[in-house]
Design a protein around this motif. Sequence first.
Motif, PDB file in Angstrom:
ATOM      1  N   LEU A  78       0.834  -1.212   0.000  1.00 19.22           N
ATOM      2  CA  LEU A  78       0.000   0.000   0.000  1.00 19.22           C
ATOM      3  C   LEU A  78       0.864   1.255   0.000  1.00 19.22           C
ATOM      4  O   LEU A  78       0.526   2.254  -0.647  1.00 19.22           O
ATOM      5  N   SER A  79       1.996   1.211   0.716  1.00 20.33           N
ATOM      6  CA  SER A  79       2.913   2.354   0.702  1.00 20.33           C
ATOM      7  C   SER A  79       3.503   2.567  -0.682  1.00 20.33           C
ATOM      8  O   SER A  79       3.669   3.703  -1.125  1.00 20.33           O
ATOM      9  N   VAL A  80       3.821   1.463  -1.374  1.00 14.19           N
ATOM     10  CA  VAL A  80       4.331   1.566  -2.738  1.00 14.19           C
ATOM     11  C   VAL A  80       3.273   2.170  -3.654  1.00 14.19           C
ATOM     12  O   VAL A  80       3.559   3.082  -4.442  1.00 14.19           O
ATOM     13  N   LEU A  81       2.048   1.688  -3.541  1.00 12.69           N
ATOM     14  CA  LEU A  81       0.960   2.227  -4.353  1.00 12.69           C
ATOM     15  C   LEU A  81       0.789   3.717  -4.105  1.00 12.69           C
ATOM     16  O   LEU A  81       0.650   4.506  -5.048  1.00 12.69           O
ATOM     17  N   ALA A  82       0.811   4.110  -2.835  1.00 11.56           N
ATOM     18  CA  ALA A  82       0.617   5.522  -2.491  1.00 11.56           C
ATOM     19  C   ALA A  82       1.733   6.404  -3.034  1.00 11.56           C
ATOM     20  O   ALA A  82       1.499   7.582  -3.359  1.00 11.56           O
ATOM     21  N   ALA A  83       2.936   5.846  -3.153  1.00  9.00           N
ATOM     22  CA  ALA A  83       4.084   6.642  -3.595  1.00  9.00           C
ATOM     23  C   ALA A  83       4.302   6.625  -5.099  1.00  9.00           C
ATOM     24  O   ALA A  83       5.124   7.377  -5.614  1.00  9.00           O
ATOM     25  N   THR A  84       3.577   5.768  -5.808  1.00 11.13           N
ATOM     26  CA  THR A  84       3.794   5.637  -7.247  1.00 11.13           C
ATOM     27  C   THR A  84       3.092   6.759  -8.010  1.00 11.13           C
ATOM     28  O   THR A  84       1.878   6.943  -7.871  1.00 11.13           O
ATOM     29  N   PRO A  85       3.838   7.508  -8.826  1.00  4.68           N
ATOM     30  CA  PRO A  85       3.205   8.592  -9.595  1.00  4.68           C
ATOM     31  C   PRO A  85       2.175   8.046 -10.575  1.00  4.68           C
ATOM     32  O   PRO A  85       2.376   6.992 -11.178  1.00  4.68           O
ATOM     33  N   CYS A  86       1.067   8.757 -10.723  1.00  5.23           N
ATOM     34  CA  CYS A  86       0.069   8.347 -11.712  1.00  5.23           C
ATOM     35  C   CYS A  86      -0.759   9.551 -12.125  1.00  5.23           C
ATOM     36  O   CYS A  86      -0.837  10.550 -11.407  1.00  5.23           O
ATOM     37  N   THR A  87      -1.377   9.445 -13.285  1.00  2.00           N
ATOM     38  CA  THR A  87      -2.201  10.538 -13.804  1.00  2.00           C
ATOM     39  C   THR A  87      -3.674  10.330 -13.473  1.00  2.00           C
ATOM     40  O   THR A  87      -4.478  11.237 -13.636  1.00  2.00           O
ATOM     41  N   GLY A  88      -4.015   9.103 -13.050  1.00  2.17           N
ATOM     42  CA  GLY A  88      -5.407   8.798 -12.727  1.00  2.17           C
ATOM     43  C   GLY A  88      -5.585   8.490 -11.254  1.00  2.17           C
ATOM     44  O   GLY A  88      -5.145   9.252 -10.390  1.00  2.17           O
ATOM     45  N   ARG A  89      -6.181   7.351 -10.961  1.00  2.20           N
ATOM     46  CA  ARG A  89      -6.461   6.971  -9.582  1.00  2.20           C
ATOM     47  C   ARG A  89      -5.505   5.865  -9.122  1.00  2.20           C
ATOM     48  O   ARG A  89      -4.985   5.108  -9.931  1.00  2.20           O
ATOM     49  N   ARG A  90      -5.327   5.798  -7.810  1.00  8.59           N
ATOM     50  CA  ARG A  90      -4.589   4.687  -7.205  1.00  8.59           C
ATOM     51  C   ARG A  90      -5.621   3.720  -6.622  1.00  8.59           C
ATOM     52  O   ARG A  90      -6.385   4.084  -5.733  1.00  8.59           O
ATOM     53  N   ILE A  91      -5.617   2.499  -7.136  1.00 10.75           N
ATOM     54  CA  ILE A  91      -6.650   1.523  -6.777  1.00 10.75           C
ATOM     55  C   ILE A  91      -5.988   0.244  -6.282  1.00 10.75           C
ATOM     56  O   ILE A  91      -5.014  -0.229  -6.874  1.00 10.75           O
ATOM     57  N   ALA A  92      -6.517  -0.325  -5.195  1.00 11.07           N
ATOM     58  CA  ALA A  92      -6.007  -1.594  -4.667  1.00 11.07           C
ATOM     59  C   ALA A  92      -7.119  -2.639  -4.672  1.00 11.07           C
ATOM     60  O   ALA A  92      -8.260  -2.342  -4.302  1.00 11.07           O
ATOM     61  N   PHE A  93      -6.759  -3.844  -5.073  1.00 12.69           N
ATOM     62  CA  PHE A  93      -7.622  -5.014  -4.915  1.00 12.69           C
ATOM     63  C   PHE A  93      -6.934  -5.920  -3.904  1.00 12.69           C
ATOM     64  O   PHE A  93      -5.863  -6.455  -4.188  1.00 12.69           O
ATOM     65  N   LEU A  94      -7.522  -6.057  -2.722  1.00 14.09           N
ATOM     66  CA  LEU A  94      -6.897  -6.804  -1.633  1.00 14.09           C
ATOM     67  C   LEU A  94      -7.694  -8.067  -1.315  1.00 14.09           C
ATOM     68  O   LEU A  94      -8.895  -7.999  -1.051  1.00 14.09           O
ATOM     69  N   GLY A  95      -7.007  -9.211  -1.330  1.00 14.45           N
ATOM     70  CA  GLY A  95      -7.622 -10.483  -0.973  1.00 14.45           C
ATOM     71  C   GLY A  95      -7.247 -10.894   0.432  1.00 14.45           C
ATOM     72  O   GLY A  95      -6.310 -10.351   1.045  1.00 14.45           O
ATOM     73  N   ASP A  96      -7.971 -11.864   0.969  1.00  7.23           N
ATOM     74  CA  ASP A  96      -7.728 -12.345   2.331  1.00  7.23           C
ATOM     75  C   ASP A  96      -6.264 -12.681   2.573  1.00  7.23           C
ATOM     76  O   ASP A  96      -5.565 -13.185   1.692  1.00  7.23           O
ATOM     77  N   MET A  97      -5.834 -12.442   3.819  1.00  9.30           N
ATOM     78  CA  MET A  97      -4.520 -12.857   4.290  1.00  9.30           C
ATOM     79  C   MET A  97      -4.728 -14.097   5.164  1.00  9.30           C
ATOM     80  O   MET A  97      -5.456 -14.047   6.159  1.00  9.30           O
ATOM     81  N   GLY A  98      -4.104 -15.205   4.815  1.00  5.28           N
ATOM     82  CA  GLY A  98      -4.351 -16.464   5.518  1.00  5.28           C
ATOM     83  C   GLY A  98      -3.383 -16.750   6.639  1.00  5.28           C
ATOM     84  O   GLY A  98      -2.380 -16.049   6.850  1.00  5.28           O
ATOM     85  N   GLU A  99      -3.699 -17.768   7.447  1.00  2.00           N
ATOM     86  CA  GLU A  99      -2.844 -18.322   8.502  1.00  2.00           C
ATOM     87  C   GLU A  99      -2.479 -17.305   9.576  1.00  2.00           C
ATOM     88  O   GLU A  99      -1.356 -17.285  10.068  1.00  2.00           O
ATOM     89  N   LEU A 100      -3.433 -16.469   9.975  1.00  4.44           N
ATOM     90  CA  LEU A 100      -3.172 -15.456  10.995  1.00  4.44           C
ATOM     91  C   LEU A 100      -3.755 -15.814  12.356  1.00  4.44           C
ATOM     92  O   LEU A 100      -3.606 -15.055  13.307  1.00  4.44           O
TER      93      LEU A 100
END
Length: 468
Positions: free
Chosen positions: A350-372
């Motif tokens: 998420l930090s990488v996504l937030a820091a990446t330059p872009c001309t449009g939107r920053r969008i994340a698709f996050l799936g479950d994190m297992g074995e927690l």
Amino acid sequence: MTLWTSDEAVAATGGQATVDWQVDGISIDTRTILPGDLFVALKAARDGHDFVAQALEKGAGAALVTHVPEGVATNAPLLIVDDVQNALEALGKAARARTGAKVVAVTGSVGKTSTKEMLARMLSDQGRTHAAVASYNNHWGVPLTLARMPAETEFAVIEIGMNHPGEISPLACQAQPDVAMITTVAGVHLEAFADGIQGIAREKAAIFDGLKAGGTAVLNADVETSAILRAAAEQSEASSTLCFGEAASECQIKSIKIQGEETVADILLFDQSHQLHIQSLGAHFAMNALGALACVQAVGGDVAQAVKSLALWSPVKGRGARFEVALPEGKIVVLDDSYNANPTSVSAALSVLAATPCTGRRIAFLGDMGELGAQENALHQGLAAHPDLDKIDQIHCIGPLMKVLFECLPLTTRGTWHETSATAADRISDYVQPGDIVLIKGSFYMQMARLVDGLREMGQFSATQTPE
């Protein structure tokens, strides 16, 4: 080049060869087997003995088995042993014993594979280098990697992983590394450790059990459990311990910044200043690269040359690889981190996504994190407090555990929730548009690569169409 002869394999395993043979590779999968490979009939979801005939038809030089399988001639090139797994381990140990290679073993909660690939890239410019493919880091992956190692190897990089206590030490003892590195310790596989992060740290530190006398332990000085790692290193056969990170002195990160489409880090390595240029975005890549460079130093490599080689490295598919999808109206940039996920790696992504330059939107698709384990809901919900959340325009959540995050996201950031990656992939073209940068991240079992494939197909479709 011959990797194993039947006589050598018999001497290593104590097995019996039906005829004389020689092989120049080793495979456990008939789908990817090459002519001249030794086919190892492991028992996993299916019994490998069922595929021996097929392997031989495809040109396998021999097969490692416990008996002559049905449909296979008695004079076929076989090595018959009491136990295939044990025999594979014996081949691995024999391969390790016959080579003069400097071996580096890498483990850690996050970053094992990318660090292994960095090391392989850097060392391959300095000598004949052998490394694990993909994530071959378990009870069969480690001995398979060792058994595939040519005798002439000068450097080898072995990745070691775990899901439960007691798995790392025996693998490390097989590898007998000259250098053993721990990338980091984080809350991964928590459900298997009653004592939480401290137990995980002790399990990761078990990699030092396999160090050759006079070897070097390399560890992350910034993790909260660094004292546990240091203590284990001091009790091992290591003659020296190297620490890396912001809190280290010999191998220290001085600064990290995102510069265009690369990560640039200023480091101090044994009183020498270097600037790292990494063709992927993320502070975690810089930290792992620093540790990898410490390993290069420890095996007697040329650090300055390694820094140059590092600039040519890029992440593999599913582990932070970046690609573009060309559409008639523009392009979408994809950060493919779909192979696996845990709270530490998702936060970094998420930090990488937030820091990446872009001309449009920053969008994340996050799936479950297992074995927690028992903390799974709290750890998913905790992502809502990420410090860079305000820089991300939309987060789509996938899976029953990620529904917890979805329900506590700010309305301005909340995208959609899907039960499975399949349903999300079916509609992914509705959620993205040219100019967007898109992160795909989730545990392996969530099959988030389906979304990556869906994005790629958007580009393939547009390439065959004439824009209106």
